[in-house]
Scaffold this active site. Structure first.
Site, short mmCIF file in Angstrom:
data_model
loop_
_atom_site.label_atom_id
_atom_site.label_comp_id
_atom_site.label_asym_id
_atom_site.label_seq_id
_atom_site.Cartn_x
_atom_site.Cartn_y
_atom_site.Cartn_z
CB CYS A 45 -2.19 6.18 -7.04
SG CYS A 45 -3.48 5.38 -7.96
CD GLU A 57 -8.02 8.73 -12.07
OE1 GLU A 57 -7.61 8.90 -10.91
OE2 GLU A 57 -9.21 8.87 -12.40
#
Ligand code: ADP
Length: 473
Positions: A276, A242
């Site tokens: 993010c 990720e």
């Protein structure tokens, strides 16, 4: 540290700081590589019994951990605010989100189905079963210091894997608190192990090369993720990554500009932009640019930065000095190349804020592709607005990035919403929605934003092998 069901110390410790005040708030052991080996060995030893337990037994531990985490929601949130900086309300939300993964994967543990497949031969049967991948190594970031742990440990433990986890060096106290929850929930010794270190590199190398580790799960920057994926490749270890993002937030002129601007002001400044999935390029169709900017400017100017323990503050500090320098460099670069600075644009130093890492909530417009902020992830409280003229242009501009994690679309036109959704190369797309995340929904990116998905039904698949039996009868 927590190795083989025991709390242990090391010869050296390292300090943990509150990013709002610079104060030292605790110390944790700085593991030797030998201790990291012990953590891995414990996970190896615990694997047969844990993977051999029934899904119901594993689920029971996860459900108890969920209940304990919710009982401790407030104290965990307070610890998170002190260690990571986000406002207490956001920390409370994160603890709930973290606990959701324990509950969701406790449920999913019981739904690891196999299948039977018809064969072309009348005397043959195919039987497919799933089994745990094995020992998992996990590396987690500081920006969501509790939920990123349960998003990995929840599915790993549900699947029957055992694990060793290295948290970010800025937030080991939150990690320790998560392991206290698992311990108190009755997790058997060795099933999950915690090693804290001040230098992540040697541990990263060991995780990638140790023959007993079958899978590496990582959340962090794209640069480090690529490095780890390369290091894990010689043994063909499975990896879940990720990584970074550069989310476009597209506002079409049929959307309500005030509503859309409110959405941006909420999602962009969440966690001080240190997410993010934070919008990094806000594309606004030219016809509604003016009312959109007016609303956004007034809302951004009102965002108050300060210690997250004070409920009047809606923006916490950045994690460290390097983060301040990066954000400021992007803002100065944009302004020097002609962007308009509406509000913010500098470090905050008054009223004691100089002791921490505070940067003013900032709004820039007239951002263009030559500016650093157009391509580089900001990870800070800067809203960068870019005008566009039509749908085709904005889809091309939005996709013009190496990242592919989150995107947002604001429009009242259903056909346009679906068309744009299908054309955008991003893994998570909010349509008139600023929070497209949940333990029940798949989270993950395309392109250089990563590999694999966390949460949802897919989340547990990352920790399972498919095994086929062909039977002649
Ligand atoms: P950020 O820039 O957001 O801090 P990083 O990718 O540097 O993101 O950090 C995310 C996690 O990766 C943290 O746990 C950190 O300790 C770890 N990390 C950083 N560099 C390495 C490395 N070379 N090997 C292994 N882990 C690393």
């Amino acid at each position: 540290m927590y190795i083989n069901g025991e709390w242990c110390s090391s010869e050296k410790n390292f300090a943990v700081h509150n990013p709002a005040s610079g104060e030292v708030i605790g110390e944790v052991p700085d593991a030797s590589l030998e201790q990291v080996h012990q953590g891995i060995d414990a996970a190896v030893a615990a694997l047969p019994a844990w993977s051999g337990a029934t899904a119901y037994e594993r689920a029971a531990v996860l459900h108890r951990a969920h209940a304990l985490m919710m009982e401790r929601q407030k104290s965990l949130a307070e610890l998170m605010t002190r260690e990571q900086g986000k406002p207490l309300k956001a920390a409370m939300n994160e603890v709930k989100y973290a606990a959701d993964f324990l509950q969701w994967f406790g449920e999913e543990a019981k739904r690891v189905y196999g299948e039977t497949i018809p064969s072309a031969r009348s005397d043959q049967r195919f039987l497919v079963q799933k089994q745990a991948v094995g020992v998992v190594a996990a590396i987690t970031p500081w920006n969501y210091p509790i939920s990123m742990l349960t998003r990995k440990l929840g599915p790993a433990l549900a699947a029957g894997c055992t694990a060793v986890l290295k948290p970010a060096e800025a937030t080991p106290l939150c990690a320790r608190a998560v392991f206290e929850v698992l311990h108190d929930a009755g997790l058997p010794a060795g099933v999950a192990n915690l090693v804290t270190v001040s230098d992540p590199k040697p541990v990263g190398e060991l995780f990638c090369t140790h023959p007993e580790i079958r899978k590496l799960t990582f959340t962090g920057s794209t640069a480090v993720g690529k490095h780890l994926a390369q290091a894990a490749a010689p043994q063909l270890k499975r990896v879940s990554m990720e990584l970074g993002g550069h989310a476009p937030f597209i506002v079409f002129d049929d959307a309500d500009p005030v509503h859309a601007a409110k959405g941006v002001s909420l999602v962009k400044f969440l966690n001080t932009g240190q997410a993010c999935i934070s919008p990094n390029r806000i594309f606004v169709q030219r016809g509604i640019l003016e009312p959109f900017l007016a609303t956004l400017e007034s809302r951004v100017a009102k965002l108050q930065a300060g210690d997250g323990m004070d409920p009047t503050n809606s923006i916490g500090p950045l994690i460290n000095e390097a983060a301040i320098a990066k954000v400021d460099r992007q803002v100065q670069d944009a302004v020097s190349q002609g962007a308009t600075l509406h509000t913010g644009g500098s470090r905050l130093i008054d009223d004691g804020l100089d002791r921490g890492c505070f940067y003013a909530a900032t709004l820039l417009s007239g951002v263009n592709p030559q500016m650093v902020i157009y391509r580089e992830e900001t990870f800070g409280p800067v809203a960068a607005v870019i005008p566009f003229d039509n749908e085709q242009d904005v889809v091309a501009m939005a996709n013009d990035t190496d990242y592919g994690l989150a995107a947002y679309i604001y429009t009242q036109n259903l056909s346009r919403a679906l068309r744009t959704f299908e054309q955008l190369n991003f893994g998570i797309i909010g349509i008139n929605d600023i929070n497209p995340t949940s333990a029940a929904a798949p989270f993950g990116g395309m392109k250089e934003s990563g590999l694999g998905r966390e949460g949802a039904r897919e989340g547990i698949e990352e920790y399972l092998e498919t095994k086929l039996a062909g039977l002649s009868i």
